[in-house]
Design a protein around this motif. Sequence first.
Motif, PDB file in Angstrom:
ATOM      1  N   UNK A  65       0.832  -1.204   0.000  1.00  0.00           N
ATOM      2  CA  UNK A  65       0.000   0.000   0.000  1.00  0.00           C
ATOM      3  C   UNK A  65       0.866   1.254   0.000  1.00  0.00           C
ATOM      4  N   UNK A  66       1.867   1.290   0.875  1.00  0.00           N
ATOM      5  CA  UNK A  66       2.708   2.478   1.012  1.00  0.00           C
ATOM      6  C   UNK A  66       3.472   2.790  -0.266  1.00  0.00           C
ATOM      7  N   UNK A  67       3.888   1.756  -0.984  1.00  0.00           N
ATOM      8  CA  UNK A  67       4.701   1.975  -2.182  1.00  0.00           C
ATOM      9  C   UNK A  67       3.858   2.230  -3.423  1.00  0.00           C
ATOM     10  N   UNK A  68       2.541   2.147  -3.288  1.00  0.00           N
ATOM     11  CA  UNK A  68       1.659   2.361  -4.440  1.00  0.00           C
ATOM     12  C   UNK A  68       0.685   3.517  -4.216  1.00  0.00           C
ATOM     13  N   UNK A 167      -4.933  -6.972  -4.441  1.00  0.00           N
ATOM     14  CA  UNK A 167      -6.082  -6.479  -5.210  1.00  0.00           C
ATOM     15  C   UNK A 167      -6.526  -5.120  -4.690  1.00  0.00           C
ATOM     16  N   UNK A 168      -6.529  -4.977  -3.388  1.00  0.00           N
ATOM     17  CA  UNK A 168      -6.907  -3.711  -2.770  1.00  0.00           C
ATOM     18  C   UNK A 168      -5.912  -2.607  -3.149  1.00  0.00           C
ATOM     19  N   UNK A 169      -4.629  -2.905  -3.031  1.00  0.00           N
ATOM     20  CA  UNK A 169      -3.598  -1.911  -3.315  1.00  0.00           C
ATOM     21  C   UNK A 169      -3.628  -1.468  -4.775  1.00  0.00           C
ATOM     22  N   UNK A 170      -3.790  -2.406  -5.679  1.00  0.00           N
ATOM     23  CA  UNK A 170      -3.754  -2.048  -7.100  1.00  0.00           C
ATOM     24  C   UNK A 170      -5.016  -1.314  -7.518  1.00  0.00           C
ATOM     25  N   UNK A 171      -6.170  -1.687  -6.949  1.00  0.00           N
ATOM     26  CA  UNK A 171      -7.404  -0.947  -7.245  1.00  0.00           C
ATOM     27  C   UNK A 171      -7.258   0.508  -6.808  1.00  0.00           C
ATOM     28  N   UNK A 176      -6.276   6.291  -7.934  1.00  0.00           N
ATOM     29  CA  UNK A 176      -5.536   7.520  -7.654  1.00  0.00           C
ATOM     30  C   UNK A 176      -4.826   8.063  -8.890  1.00  0.00           C
ATOM     31  N   UNK A 177      -4.747   7.271  -9.958  1.00  0.00           N
ATOM     32  CA  UNK A 177      -3.975   7.692 -11.124  1.00  0.00           C
ATOM     33  C   UNK A 177      -2.491   7.687 -10.835  1.00  0.00           C
ATOM     34  N   UNK A 178      -2.072   6.754 -10.000  1.00  0.00           N
ATOM     35  CA  UNK A 178      -0.667   6.628  -9.588  1.00  0.00           C
ATOM     36  C   UNK A 178       0.190   6.292 -10.791  1.00  0.00           C
ATOM     37  N   UNK A 179       1.289   7.029 -10.991  1.00  0.00           N
ATOM     38  CA  UNK A 179       2.126   6.866 -12.181  1.00  0.00           C
ATOM     39  C   UNK A 179       3.432   6.150 -11.863  1.00  0.00           C
ATOM     40  N   UNK A 180       4.149   5.791 -12.922  1.00  0.00           N
ATOM     41  CA  UNK A 180       5.461   5.155 -12.745  1.00  0.00           C
ATOM     42  C   UNK A 180       6.422   6.097 -12.033  1.00  0.00           C
ATOM     43  N   UNK A 181       6.313   7.404 -12.303  1.00  0.00           N
ATOM     44  CA  UNK A 181       7.189   8.356 -11.630  1.00  0.00           C
ATOM     45  C   UNK A 181       6.845   8.455 -10.150  1.00  0.00           C
TER      46      UNK A 181
END
Length: 323
Positions: A65-68, A167-171, A176-181
């Motif tokens: 969770x923290x890293x995503x 599954x929770x973390x990736x959803x 959030x629109x979390x990007x590679x950067x």
Amino acid sequence: MTSFDYPSSARRTIRLEAEAVSALDGRIGEGFSRACELIMECSGRVIVTGIGKSGHIGKKIAATLASTGTPAFFVHPAEASHGDLGMIAKNDLVLAISYSGSSKEVITLLPLLKRAGIKIISMTANPQSTLGEVAEVNLDISVEHEACPLDLAPTSSTTATLVMGDALAIALLEARGFTAEDFAFSHPGGALGRKLLLRLGDVMHTGSDIPHVSPDTPLLDALMVMSEKGFGMTTVMSNAHELLGIFTDGDLRRSIDRGIDVRSAKVGDLMNTTPKMLRDNTLAAEALAVMEEAKINVLLVHNEQKQLVGVVKINDLLRAGII
């Protein structure tokens, strides 16, 4: 010594754990969506807790969770009862993991969490358990069989819990629109972070390190500059410090093949007027791909005003850990 069929045992374990993971698909619905919404609405952090094997899995879920993009950390429930409960603030949310839903160390915390108005998401195999009943929403992690032939050691159940956490973390990541950067900022010390964060401006040679000559410079003198700077090339600059071209070891070999008299030639007559150049904010990993495709070892770097500001050798990128 009696022979044992190790491969058959391993395949049975894999099959049972795969079945446990597949069963999760049918449980992803309104409850899962509500859990995601609660986390998205949370202005604090997700506090993951659990005891035993659930605790070990909980630590990994908190880390994922923290890293995503979802601020999270793990709190051991036993330690929470002896002071660490102070790590949980009123605007936080608790993700409590207990397969039975009745782990004493976790249950002890529930009245205090509820009194503080902290919302709870549970992961249990029993929604009617104490934990399942207290939580705002329960994520079902039940399995038909543990992979353990005694049906005792947490195996299929811990795998299912881990996958539900992923599954929770990736959803949440996608929502959030979390990007590679964004991911790279959470991993600045790793190879992935270097690939996604390091730019040419961070590794280029600048100022007096950049070899340069004028177009009227005799080729032999230009070769002395190239040898001194050690880039295998020199830039060719006008009196107004504008880049006119580049002369490289490769250009020298091609000139000799054409029968050019290196003792009388001027570097301006032999230079390449269209050298490869990239902007200083270009990702180093992208620059490496350009250099490999063009089969070159040195790259010129320019700024927003198209002015030459640096030189990068392929070895600079390799030393920076880009590959």
